[in-house]
Design a protein around this motif. Structure first.
Motif, short mmCIF file in Angstrom:
data_model
loop_
_atom_site.label_atom_id
_atom_site.label_comp_id
_atom_site.label_asym_id
_atom_site.label_seq_id
_atom_site.Cartn_x
_atom_site.Cartn_y
_atom_site.Cartn_z
N GLN A 128 0.83 -1.20 0.00
CA GLN A 128 0.00 0.00 0.00
C GLN A 128 0.86 1.26 0.00
N ASP A 129 2.01 1.22 0.68
CA ASP A 129 2.94 2.35 0.62
C ASP A 129 3.44 2.56 -0.81
N LEU A 130 3.79 1.46 -1.47
CA LEU A 130 4.26 1.53 -2.85
C LEU A 130 3.15 2.04 -3.77
N TRP A 131 1.95 1.53 -3.58
CA TRP A 131 0.82 1.92 -4.41
C TRP A 131 0.51 3.41 -4.25
N ARG A 132 0.56 3.91 -3.00
CA ARG A 132 0.33 5.33 -2.77
C ARG A 132 1.40 6.17 -3.46
N SER A 133 2.63 5.67 -3.47
CA SER A 133 3.70 6.40 -4.16
C SER A 133 3.38 6.58 -5.63
N VAL A 134 2.86 5.51 -6.25
CA VAL A 134 2.51 5.59 -7.66
C VAL A 134 1.33 6.54 -7.86
N ILE A 135 0.28 6.38 -7.06
CA ILE A 135 -0.90 7.23 -7.17
C ILE A 135 -0.52 8.70 -7.04
N CYS A 136 0.36 9.00 -6.08
CA CYS A 136 0.73 10.39 -5.82
C CYS A 136 1.55 10.99 -6.95
N ASP A 137 2.18 10.18 -7.75
CA ASP A 137 3.06 10.68 -8.81
C ASP A 137 2.38 10.73 -10.17
N LEU A 138 1.12 10.31 -10.24
CA LEU A 138 0.42 10.29 -11.52
C LEU A 138 0.16 11.71 -12.01
N PRO A 139 0.20 11.92 -13.32
CA PRO A 139 -0.17 13.23 -13.87
C PRO A 139 -1.68 13.44 -13.78
N GLY A 140 -2.14 14.62 -14.13
CA GLY A 140 -3.56 14.91 -14.08
C GLY A 140 -4.36 13.96 -14.95
N ALA A 141 -5.35 13.30 -14.36
CA ALA A 141 -6.19 12.36 -15.08
C ALA A 141 -7.52 12.25 -14.35
N ASP A 142 -8.47 11.57 -14.98
CA ASP A 142 -9.80 11.42 -14.39
C ASP A 142 -10.00 10.07 -13.72
N LEU A 143 -9.32 9.05 -14.25
CA LEU A 143 -9.61 7.70 -13.79
C LEU A 143 -8.35 6.84 -13.88
N LEU A 144 -8.17 5.99 -12.89
CA LEU A 144 -7.16 4.93 -12.95
C LEU A 144 -7.91 3.61 -13.06
N HIS A 145 -7.64 2.87 -14.12
CA HIS A 145 -8.36 1.61 -14.34
C HIS A 145 -7.36 0.50 -14.59
N VAL A 146 -7.36 -0.49 -13.71
CA VAL A 146 -6.50 -1.66 -13.84
C VAL A 146 -7.39 -2.89 -13.97
N ASP A 147 -7.14 -3.70 -14.98
CA ASP A 147 -7.95 -4.91 -15.18
C ASP A 147 -7.02 -6.08 -15.48
N LYS A 148 -7.53 -7.29 -15.24
CA LYS A 148 -6.83 -8.54 -15.54
C LYS A 148 -5.55 -8.71 -14.71
N ALA A 149 -5.61 -8.32 -13.44
CA ALA A 149 -4.48 -8.53 -12.53
C ALA A 149 -4.50 -9.96 -12.01
#
Length: 398
Positions: A128-149
């Motif tokens: 979750q720490d790693l995931w927050r790091s990624v989320i916090c560094d994303l550029p301006g967008a409306d949606l994050l969509h991950v499928d088929k994990a």
């Protein structure tokens, strides 16, 4: 829990991005695969065949060059030690009027996952720490969509599936795990299926020059892959399926994939030919542990009597088993012929996160659909509809 609380410690900006980020991981962003540090080319842990350098370099050099796609390749290093944690092959693109971030997929990546390094956290808290790091560094967008994990990464539970808002994907993978003795596997299948496979091999080998071949020469692979793609296109047109793999950008991807992966074994082209005429073919991706069967074709006309699609699949399994492969992914398409080979279904997972107010309605829609699927009433209605359809089909057949 509110959206703001779930996102902490990353306050939301007005443009949909995030301001602060945790200090456990530092992130770098790359615009092309060529810029990615060499570690991720030769030492990373490749979770599935869809994260190999051959696959990703080909993807970013073709689909990643489209005007509507912005590559976002994130490298996460452990702060203080500099040890590699993960590489996230993402893109930003327009989908339905929304700026959407997701994996480099385009309908080609059947299993979406990061490449993992020596500092990758498999525990839920660390991830979750790693995931927050990624989320916090994303550029301006409306949606994050991950499928088929996938549910596992390199045989270990995938911590991604423990995130909030995770839900089952609409698709699943079909996996075949083979024993050490291939003959024992063959005799474990239904007698009718096994005898039919033996029969069609005899029919095929009556043709002059008939052979199975694992193509390793790039020039020959390219020559055979032309009719391979044409046969697929004809087949899909006959089924009235919306088929896009014949579009120029997808053909470019396939050509680059053969060039990047054929010599190393990350890509295999297995074919049935008779005097250089293609009867059936199978495109396979590999990460050295799992083989993924991603595209299959069979020639029309005279070859139909030897079922070249099922035949090339079986001969490929024999070839892969002899080379040491024990796990084969039949990909996400739910087709009857796969079950004859003894595959088992395994779940895949999806996650949608709103990154701006524009993404909220889409996120709410996915959450509502996911909750409805859990409803016992909805499940009973779906079963009743399926049973009714089967009864109607049986009546029509009678």
């Amino acid at each position: 829990m509110s959206l703001r609380n779930r996102r902490a410690p990353c306050p939301q900006r007005r443009d949909g991005g995030f301001m602060s980020k945790p200090q456990r991981y530092s992130l770098s962003r790359y615009a092309t695969w060529d810029d990615v540090p060499v570690y991720w080319h030769d030492r990373a842990r490749i979770a599935t065949p869809f994260q190999t350098p051959a696959f990703l370099s080909s993807w970013y050099a073709s689909l990643g060059q489209q005007p509507s796609v912005t590559p976002l390749i994130f490298e996460a290093l452990e702060t203080g030690t500099g040890r590699p944690a993960a590489l996230w092959p993402l893109v930003l693109e327009q989908r339905g009027g929304l700026r959407t971030i997701g994996f480099a997929d385009g309908g080609l990546m059947d299993n979406c996952a990061p490449l993992t390094g020596e500092a990758f956290p498999y525990d839920a808290g660390g991830f979750q720490d790693l995931w927050r790091s990624v989320i916090c560094d994303l550029p301006g967008a409306d949606l994050l969509h991950v499928d088929k994990a996938p549910a596992t990464l390199k045989g270990r539970p995938n911590p991604f599936v423990a995130l909030p808002w995770i839900r089952p994907s609409a698709v699943f993978r079909l996996v075949l795990r083979l024993p050490e003795d291939f003959k024992a596997y063959s005799f474990s299948r239904k007698t009718k299926f096994r005898k039919e496979q033996e029969r069609v091999w005899r029919v095929f080998t009556r043709h002059e020059g008939a052979q199975f071949e694992n193509v390793t020469d790039l020039s020959r692979a390219r020559a055979l892959f032309g009719p391979f793609q044409d046969y697929q296109k004809q087949r899909m047109a006959g089924l009235n399926v919306n088929y896009k793999l014949d579009q120029p950008v997808y053909r470019q991807f396939a050509d680059k994939l053969l060039e990047a992966g054929l010599a190393s074994g990350a890509v295999r082209l297995c074919v049935l030919t008779a005097q250089d005429e293609l009867a059936g073919g199978l495109l396979v991706l590999s990460n050295g542990e799992t083989e993924s069967l991603v595209r299959i074709c069979h020639a029309p006309g005279k070859w139909a009597t030897c079922s070249p699609g099922r035949l090339v699949l079986e001969r490929t399994l024999m070839e892969l088993h002899a080379a040491g492969a024990r796990e084969t992914d039949f990909s996400i398409g739910d087709f009857d012929y796969k079950y004859g080979f003894g595959v088992q279904s395994e779940p895949l997972w999806a996650l949608t996160v709103p990154l701006s107010w524009r993404g909220q309605p889409a996120w709410l829609g996915t959450q509502l659909r996911a909750e409805l699927k859990k409803s016992p009433l909805v499940q009973r209605l779906r079963r009743a509809l399926r049973n009714g359809s089967k009864s109607m089909a049986q009546d029509d057949a009678a």
